[in-house]
Design an enzyme around this catalytic site. Structure first.
Site, PDB file in Angstrom:
ATOM      1  N   LYS A  57       0.836  -1.203   0.000  1.00 56.55           N
ATOM      2  CA  LYS A  57       0.000   0.000   0.000  1.00 56.55           C
ATOM      3  C   LYS A  57       0.871   1.253   0.000  1.00 56.55           C
ATOM      4  CE  LYS A  57      -3.730  -2.347   2.430  1.00 56.55           C
ATOM      5  NZ  LYS A  57      -4.316  -2.715   3.722  1.00 56.55           N
ATOM      6  N   GLN A 102      -5.088  -1.567   9.865  1.00 55.05           N
ATOM      7  CA  GLN A 102      -4.802  -2.889   9.311  1.00 55.05           C
ATOM      8  C   GLN A 102      -5.251  -3.965  10.318  1.00 55.05           C
ATOM      9  OE1 GLN A 102      -3.359  -3.552   6.179  1.00 55.05           O
ATOM     10  NE2 GLN A 102      -3.842  -5.688   6.660  1.00 55.05           N
ATOM     11  N   ASP A 125     -11.258   2.421   4.213  1.00 53.77           N
ATOM     12  CA  ASP A 125     -11.503   0.972   4.109  1.00 53.77           C
ATOM     13  C   ASP A 125     -13.001   0.668   4.026  1.00 53.77           C
ATOM     14  OD1 ASP A 125      -9.468  -0.800   3.795  1.00 53.77           O
ATOM     15  OD2 ASP A 125      -9.019  -1.032   5.930  1.00 53.77           O
TER      16      ASP A 125
END
Ligand code: NDP
Length: 300
Positions: A57, A102, A125
Protein backbone atom coordinates in the site's frame (compact mmCIF):
# COMPACT_ATOMS: atom_id res chain seq x y z
CA UNK A 1 -19.96 -23.20 -24.69
CA UNK A 2 -16.37 -22.02 -25.18
CA UNK A 3 -14.19 -24.72 -26.79
CA UNK A 4 -11.01 -22.79 -26.12
CA UNK A 5 -9.54 -21.43 -22.91
CA UNK A 6 -11.35 -18.44 -21.49
CA UNK A 7 -10.04 -14.89 -21.60
CA UNK A 8 -7.90 -13.96 -18.65
CA UNK A 9 -8.98 -10.91 -16.66
CA UNK A 10 -5.59 -9.37 -16.03
CA UNK A 11 -5.84 -7.76 -12.59
CA UNK A 12 -2.37 -6.28 -12.81
CA UNK A 13 -3.10 -4.49 -16.09
CA UNK A 14 -6.51 -3.24 -14.91
CA UNK A 15 -5.01 -2.09 -11.60
CA UNK A 16 -2.27 -0.24 -13.51
CA UNK A 17 -5.00 1.58 -15.45
CA UNK A 18 -6.77 2.61 -12.23
CA UNK A 19 -3.51 3.65 -10.59
CA UNK A 20 -2.60 5.80 -13.57
CA UNK A 21 -6.00 7.48 -13.42
CA UNK A 22 -5.54 8.10 -9.70
CA UNK A 23 -2.05 9.52 -10.29
CA UNK A 24 -3.48 11.89 -12.88
CA UNK A 25 -6.31 12.95 -10.56
CA UNK A 26 -3.87 13.42 -7.67
CA UNK A 27 -1.87 15.81 -9.86
CA UNK A 28 -5.08 17.75 -10.63
CA UNK A 29 -5.97 17.74 -6.94
CA UNK A 30 -2.56 19.23 -6.17
CA UNK A 31 -3.27 22.05 -8.61
CA UNK A 32 -6.47 22.82 -6.71
CA UNK A 33 -5.36 22.07 -3.15
CA UNK A 34 -2.50 22.86 -0.84
CA UNK A 35 -1.00 19.35 -0.46
CA UNK A 36 -1.21 15.74 -1.73
CA UNK A 37 -3.87 13.39 -0.33
CA UNK A 38 -2.64 12.00 2.99
CA UNK A 39 -3.23 8.44 4.20
CA UNK A 40 -2.33 7.14 7.65
CA UNK A 41 -2.18 3.38 8.26
CA UNK A 42 -2.26 1.90 11.75
CA UNK A 43 -0.38 -1.39 12.01
CA UNK A 44 -0.55 -3.20 15.34
CA UNK A 45 0.05 -6.84 14.49
CA UNK A 46 3.16 -8.79 13.58
CA UNK A 47 1.68 -10.90 10.80
CA UNK A 48 3.96 -11.25 7.78
CA UNK A 49 0.93 -10.97 5.48
CA UNK A 50 -0.15 -7.65 7.03
CA UNK A 51 3.39 -6.30 6.83
CA UNK A 52 3.53 -7.24 3.17
CA UNK A 53 0.10 -5.67 2.42
CA UNK A 54 1.11 -2.48 4.21
CA UNK A 55 4.39 -2.27 2.25
CA UNK A 56 2.41 -2.78 -0.97
CA UNK A 57 0.00 0.00 0.00
CA UNK A 58 2.84 2.40 0.90
CA UNK A 59 4.65 1.76 -2.38
CA UNK A 60 1.52 2.10 -4.52
CA UNK A 61 0.50 5.27 -2.68
CA UNK A 62 3.92 6.85 -3.19
CA UNK A 63 3.80 6.04 -6.91
CA UNK A 64 0.40 7.71 -7.19
CA UNK A 65 1.65 10.84 -5.40
CA UNK A 66 -0.24 10.10 -2.18
CA UNK A 67 1.48 10.88 1.10
CA UNK A 68 1.19 7.60 3.02
CA UNK A 69 2.64 6.93 6.44
CA UNK A 70 2.35 3.85 8.64
CA UNK A 71 2.06 4.25 12.39
CA UNK A 72 3.49 1.07 13.90
CA UNK A 73 2.51 -0.19 17.35
CA UNK A 74 4.08 -3.03 19.30
CA UNK A 75 1.41 -5.80 19.29
CA UNK A 76 2.53 -6.94 22.76
CA UNK A 77 2.33 -3.50 24.31
CA UNK A 78 -0.35 -1.54 22.48
CA UNK A 79 -3.57 -0.77 24.37
CA UNK A 80 -7.06 -0.03 23.13
CA UNK A 81 -6.88 3.45 24.66
CA UNK A 82 -3.67 4.16 22.79
CA UNK A 83 -5.31 3.24 19.46
CA UNK A 84 -8.47 5.19 20.27
CA UNK A 85 -6.35 8.20 21.26
CA UNK A 86 -4.36 7.97 18.02
CA UNK A 87 -7.57 7.77 16.00
CA UNK A 88 -9.01 10.81 17.79
CA UNK A 89 -5.85 12.74 16.90
CA UNK A 90 -5.91 11.61 13.24
CA UNK A 91 -9.66 12.32 12.97
CA UNK A 92 -9.18 15.94 13.99
CA UNK A 93 -5.94 16.46 12.06
CA UNK A 94 -6.79 18.55 9.03
CA UNK A 95 -3.63 17.32 7.30
CA UNK A 96 -4.95 13.73 7.22
CA UNK A 97 -7.53 12.63 4.64
CA UNK A 98 -7.70 8.85 4.98
CA UNK A 99 -7.26 6.47 7.91
CA UNK A 100 -6.89 2.71 7.66
CA UNK A 101 -6.52 0.26 10.54
CA UNK A 102 -4.80 -2.89 9.31
CA UNK A 103 -6.63 -5.91 10.75
CA UNK A 104 -6.37 -8.10 12.71
CA UNK A 105 -5.74 -6.28 15.97
CA UNK A 106 -4.42 -8.11 19.04
CA UNK A 107 -7.14 -10.25 20.71
CA UNK A 108 -7.45 -8.04 23.80
CA UNK A 109 -8.48 -5.06 21.64
CA UNK A 110 -12.10 -4.66 20.57
CA UNK A 111 -11.85 -4.37 16.78
CA UNK A 112 -15.42 -3.15 16.40
CA UNK A 113 -14.81 -0.31 18.86
CA UNK A 114 -11.65 0.75 17.05
CA UNK A 115 -13.32 0.72 13.63
CA UNK A 116 -16.23 2.75 14.97
CA UNK A 117 -13.76 5.35 16.23
CA UNK A 118 -12.59 6.20 12.70
CA UNK A 119 -14.25 9.36 11.34
CA UNK A 120 -16.59 8.08 8.59
CA UNK A 121 -15.34 10.79 6.20
CA UNK A 122 -11.78 9.40 6.56
CA UNK A 123 -12.72 5.71 6.61
CA UNK A 124 -11.08 4.69 3.33
CA UNK A 125 -11.50 0.97 4.11
CA UNK A 126 -15.28 1.48 4.29
CA UNK A 127 -15.66 -0.61 7.46
CA UNK A 128 -17.36 2.03 9.65
CA UNK A 129 -21.05 1.17 10.18
CA UNK A 130 -22.02 4.51 8.65
CA UNK A 131 -20.30 3.55 5.39
CA UNK A 132 -21.66 0.00 5.60
CA UNK A 133 -25.17 1.46 5.94
CA UNK A 134 -24.62 3.80 3.01
CA UNK A 135 -23.50 0.88 0.89
CA UNK A 136 -26.59 -1.08 1.87
CA UNK A 137 -28.95 1.73 0.82
CA UNK A 138 -26.98 2.71 -2.27
CA UNK A 139 -25.98 6.14 -0.88
CA UNK A 140 -22.55 7.55 -1.64
CA UNK A 141 -19.83 6.55 0.85
CA UNK A 142 -16.64 4.51 1.08
CA UNK A 143 -16.86 0.99 -0.30
CA UNK A 144 -14.37 -1.67 0.89
CA UNK A 145 -11.56 -1.94 -1.65
CA UNK A 146 -11.86 -5.62 -2.58
CA UNK A 147 -15.53 -5.66 -3.61
CA UNK A 148 -15.13 -2.21 -5.20
CA UNK A 149 -12.19 -3.63 -7.17
CA UNK A 150 -14.25 -6.62 -8.31
CA UNK A 151 -16.98 -4.31 -9.66
CA UNK A 152 -14.31 -2.28 -11.44
CA UNK A 153 -12.85 -5.46 -12.98
CA UNK A 154 -16.26 -6.63 -14.17
CA UNK A 155 -17.03 -3.26 -15.73
CA UNK A 156 -13.64 -2.76 -17.36
CA UNK A 157 -13.81 -6.33 -18.73
CA UNK A 158 -17.25 -5.53 -20.17
CA UNK A 159 -18.96 -8.36 -18.32
CA UNK A 160 -22.73 -8.15 -18.78
CA UNK A 161 -23.93 -7.59 -15.21
CA UNK A 162 -27.47 -6.33 -15.85
CA UNK A 163 -29.92 -9.18 -15.25
CA UNK A 164 -27.10 -11.71 -14.77
CA UNK A 165 -27.23 -14.28 -12.00
CA UNK A 166 -24.26 -13.58 -9.72
CA UNK A 167 -23.38 -16.28 -7.21
CA UNK A 168 -21.01 -15.24 -4.42
CA UNK A 169 -19.43 -17.93 -2.29
CA UNK A 170 -18.48 -16.37 1.08
CA UNK A 171 -20.45 -13.89 3.21
CA UNK A 172 -17.75 -11.95 5.06
CA UNK A 173 -18.10 -8.25 5.84
CA UNK A 174 -14.87 -7.74 3.92
CA UNK A 175 -15.90 -9.27 0.59
CA UNK A 176 -19.10 -11.29 0.15
CA UNK A 177 -21.70 -9.05 1.80
CA UNK A 178 -20.53 -5.69 0.39
CA UNK A 179 -20.15 -7.27 -3.05
CA UNK A 180 -23.71 -8.63 -2.89
CA UNK A 181 -24.91 -5.09 -2.20
CA UNK A 182 -22.90 -3.57 -5.04
CA UNK A 183 -24.20 -6.15 -7.51
CA UNK A 184 -27.76 -5.41 -6.39
CA UNK A 185 -27.47 -1.64 -6.82
CA UNK A 186 -29.49 -0.10 -9.60
CA UNK A 187 -26.37 0.70 -11.58
CA UNK A 188 -25.53 -3.03 -11.72
CA UNK A 189 -28.85 -4.90 -11.52
CA UNK A 190 -27.60 -8.44 -11.04
CA UNK A 191 -29.71 -11.13 -9.37
CA UNK A 192 -27.61 -12.23 -6.43
CA UNK A 193 -27.22 -15.50 -4.52
CA UNK A 194 -24.86 -15.61 -1.54
CA UNK A 195 -23.52 -19.02 -0.41
CA UNK A 196 -21.59 -19.89 2.75
CA UNK A 197 -20.35 -22.84 4.79
CA UNK A 198 -23.91 -24.03 5.57
CA UNK A 199 -25.14 -23.87 1.99
CA UNK A 200 -26.44 -27.25 0.81
CA UNK A 201 -25.28 -28.61 -2.54
CA UNK A 202 -22.99 -25.68 -3.33
CA UNK A 203 -22.46 -26.87 -6.91
CA UNK A 204 -26.16 -26.63 -7.69
CA UNK A 205 -25.93 -22.90 -7.00
CA UNK A 206 -22.57 -22.22 -8.63
CA UNK A 207 -23.60 -24.04 -11.82
CA UNK A 208 -26.36 -21.48 -12.35
CA UNK A 209 -23.99 -18.51 -12.07
CA UNK A 210 -23.35 -16.20 -15.00
CA UNK A 211 -20.90 -14.44 -12.67
CA UNK A 212 -19.28 -16.68 -10.06
CA UNK A 213 -17.24 -15.12 -7.27
CA UNK A 214 -15.43 -17.28 -4.73
CA UNK A 215 -14.21 -15.57 -1.55
CA UNK A 216 -13.63 -18.42 0.88
CA UNK A 217 -9.95 -19.25 1.34
CA UNK A 218 -10.01 -22.95 0.42
CA UNK A 219 -7.89 -24.23 -2.45
CA UNK A 220 -9.82 -26.43 -4.87
CA UNK A 221 -13.26 -25.60 -3.42
CA UNK A 222 -14.60 -24.69 -6.87
CA UNK A 223 -13.94 -27.53 -9.30
CA UNK A 224 -14.34 -27.18 -13.05
CA UNK A 225 -17.71 -28.93 -13.11
CA UNK A 226 -19.10 -26.34 -10.65
CA UNK A 227 -18.67 -23.64 -13.29
CA UNK A 228 -21.38 -22.96 -15.86
CA UNK A 229 -20.13 -22.89 -19.43
CA UNK A 230 -19.53 -19.30 -20.48
CA UNK A 231 -19.55 -17.90 -16.93
CA UNK A 232 -17.28 -15.14 -15.70
CA UNK A 233 -15.25 -16.41 -12.74
CA UNK A 234 -13.73 -14.09 -10.14
CA UNK A 235 -11.43 -15.88 -7.70
CA UNK A 236 -10.82 -13.84 -4.55
CA UNK A 237 -9.31 -16.63 -2.43
CA UNK A 238 -5.63 -16.60 -1.55
CA UNK A 239 -4.28 -19.97 -0.40
CA UNK A 240 -0.82 -21.38 0.11
CA UNK A 241 -0.21 -24.87 -1.28
CA UNK A 242 3.02 -26.81 -0.81
CA UNK A 243 5.31 -26.65 -3.81
CA UNK A 244 8.81 -28.09 -3.59
CA UNK A 245 9.74 -26.58 -6.93
CA UNK A 246 9.53 -23.09 -5.40
CA UNK A 247 12.33 -21.71 -3.29
CA UNK A 248 9.93 -20.71 -0.51
CA UNK A 249 8.28 -24.18 -0.56
CA UNK A 250 4.79 -23.04 -1.51
CA UNK A 251 2.83 -21.20 -4.16
CA UNK A 252 -0.32 -19.10 -4.00
CA UNK A 253 -3.55 -20.33 -5.55
CA UNK A 254 -7.18 -19.23 -5.39
CA UNK A 255 -10.30 -21.20 -4.44
CA UNK A 256 -10.99 -22.21 -8.04
CA UNK A 257 -9.40 -25.11 -9.92
CA UNK A 258 -8.03 -22.66 -12.46
CA UNK A 259 -7.01 -25.06 -15.25
CA UNK A 260 -10.36 -26.87 -15.25
CA UNK A 261 -12.47 -23.73 -14.81
CA UNK A 262 -10.60 -21.95 -17.56
CA UNK A 263 -11.88 -24.49 -20.07
CA UNK A 264 -15.51 -23.69 -19.21
CA UNK A 265 -15.55 -20.02 -18.28
CA UNK A 266 -15.70 -17.14 -20.75
CA UNK A 267 -13.51 -14.94 -18.54
CA UNK A 268 -11.54 -15.75 -15.40
CA UNK A 269 -9.19 -14.03 -12.94
CA UNK A 270 -5.87 -15.67 -12.04
CA UNK A 271 -4.35 -15.91 -8.55
CA UNK A 272 -2.00 -14.18 -8.08
CA UNK A 273 -2.47 -11.25 -10.46
CA UNK A 274 -6.26 -10.98 -10.30
CA UNK A 275 -8.29 -9.38 -7.53
CA UNK A 276 -5.25 -8.64 -5.29
CA UNK A 277 -3.64 -5.83 -7.31
CA UNK A 278 -7.05 -4.27 -7.90
CA UNK A 279 -7.69 -4.09 -4.14
CA UNK A 280 -4.69 -1.82 -3.59
CA UNK A 281 -5.60 0.36 -6.58
CA UNK A 282 -9.09 0.89 -5.14
CA UNK A 283 -7.67 1.90 -1.77
CA UNK A 284 -5.75 4.66 -3.55
CA UNK A 285 -8.96 5.69 -5.29
CA UNK A 286 -10.76 5.85 -1.94
CA UNK A 287 -7.96 7.98 -0.45
CA UNK A 288 -8.21 10.41 -3.34
CA UNK A 289 -12.00 10.50 -2.90
CA UNK A 290 -11.54 11.34 0.80
CA UNK A 291 -9.10 14.15 -0.03
CA UNK A 292 -11.30 15.61 -2.76
CA UNK A 293 -14.39 15.38 -0.53
CA UNK A 294 -12.67 17.14 2.35
CA UNK A 295 -11.25 19.86 0.11
CA UNK A 296 -14.66 20.66 -1.38
CA UNK A 297 -16.15 20.66 2.13
CA UNK A 298 -13.58 23.26 3.21
CA UNK A 299 -14.36 25.38 0.18
CA UNK A 300 -18.12 25.48 0.81
P1 NDP B 1 -13.67 -15.15 5.87
O1 NDP B 1 -12.99 -16.30 6.53
O2 NDP B 1 -14.07 -13.98 6.67
O3 NDP B 1 -14.98 -15.70 5.13
C1 NDP B 1 -14.96 -16.89 4.43
C2 NDP B 1 -16.35 -17.21 3.96
O4 NDP B 1 -16.30 -18.47 3.28
C3 NDP B 1 -17.37 -17.36 5.09
O5 NDP B 1 -18.57 -16.71 4.74
C4 NDP B 1 -17.57 -18.87 5.18
O6 NDP B 1 -18.88 -19.26 5.57
C5 NDP B 1 -17.37 -19.29 3.75
N1 NDP B 1 -16.99 -20.70 3.65
C6 NDP B 1 -16.08 -21.39 4.39
N2 NDP B 1 -16.02 -22.67 3.98
C7 NDP B 1 -16.93 -22.81 3.00
C8 NDP B 1 -17.35 -23.90 2.21
N3 NDP B 1 -16.82 -25.12 2.34
N4 NDP B 1 -18.32 -23.69 1.30
C9 NDP B 1 -18.88 -22.47 1.14
N5 NDP B 1 -18.50 -21.37 1.86
C10 NDP B 1 -17.54 -21.56 2.79
O7 NDP B 1 -12.71 -14.75 4.68
P2 NDP B 1 -12.54 -13.37 3.85
O8 NDP B 1 -13.82 -13.00 3.20
O9 NDP B 1 -11.84 -12.37 4.66
O10 NDP B 1 -11.52 -13.86 2.73
C11 NDP B 1 -11.85 -14.92 1.86
C12 NDP B 1 -10.65 -15.25 0.99
O11 NDP B 1 -10.34 -14.13 0.17
C13 NDP B 1 -9.37 -15.55 1.77
O12 NDP B 1 -8.61 -16.51 1.04
C14 NDP B 1 -8.64 -14.21 1.75
O13 NDP B 1 -7.24 -14.37 1.86
C15 NDP B 1 -9.00 -13.71 0.38
N6 NDP B 1 -8.98 -12.25 0.27
C16 NDP B 1 -8.33 -11.73 -0.80
C17 NDP B 1 -8.29 -10.38 -0.99
C18 NDP B 1 -7.60 -9.85 -2.19
O14 NDP B 1 -7.37 -8.68 -2.26
N7 NDP B 1 -7.32 -10.68 -3.20
C19 NDP B 1 -8.87 -9.45 -0.03
C20 NDP B 1 -9.63 -10.09 1.01
C21 NDP B 1 -9.65 -11.45 1.16
P3 NDP B 1 -19.49 -18.93 7.04
O15 NDP B 1 -19.85 -17.48 7.00
O16 NDP B 1 -20.65 -19.82 7.12
O17 NDP B 1 -18.40 -19.22 8.02
Amino acid sequence: MPDTDSTLIDGRALAAEVREEVQQAVAEHLDAGPRPPALRVILANDSAASASYVRGKEKAAAEAGIDAETLRFDPEEVTEDELLGTLARLNSDDEVDGILVQLPLPDRIDEEKVIQAIAPAKDVDGFHPQNTGRLMTGADGFVPATPAGIMEMLRRSEVDIEGAHAVIVGRSNLVGRPLANLLLHRDANATVTVCHSRTRALGQHTRTADILVSAVGRAGLISGDMVKAGACVIDVGINRVDDDTRERGYRLVGDVDFDAARKRASQITPVPGGVGPMTIAMLLKNTLKAAVGRLSERET
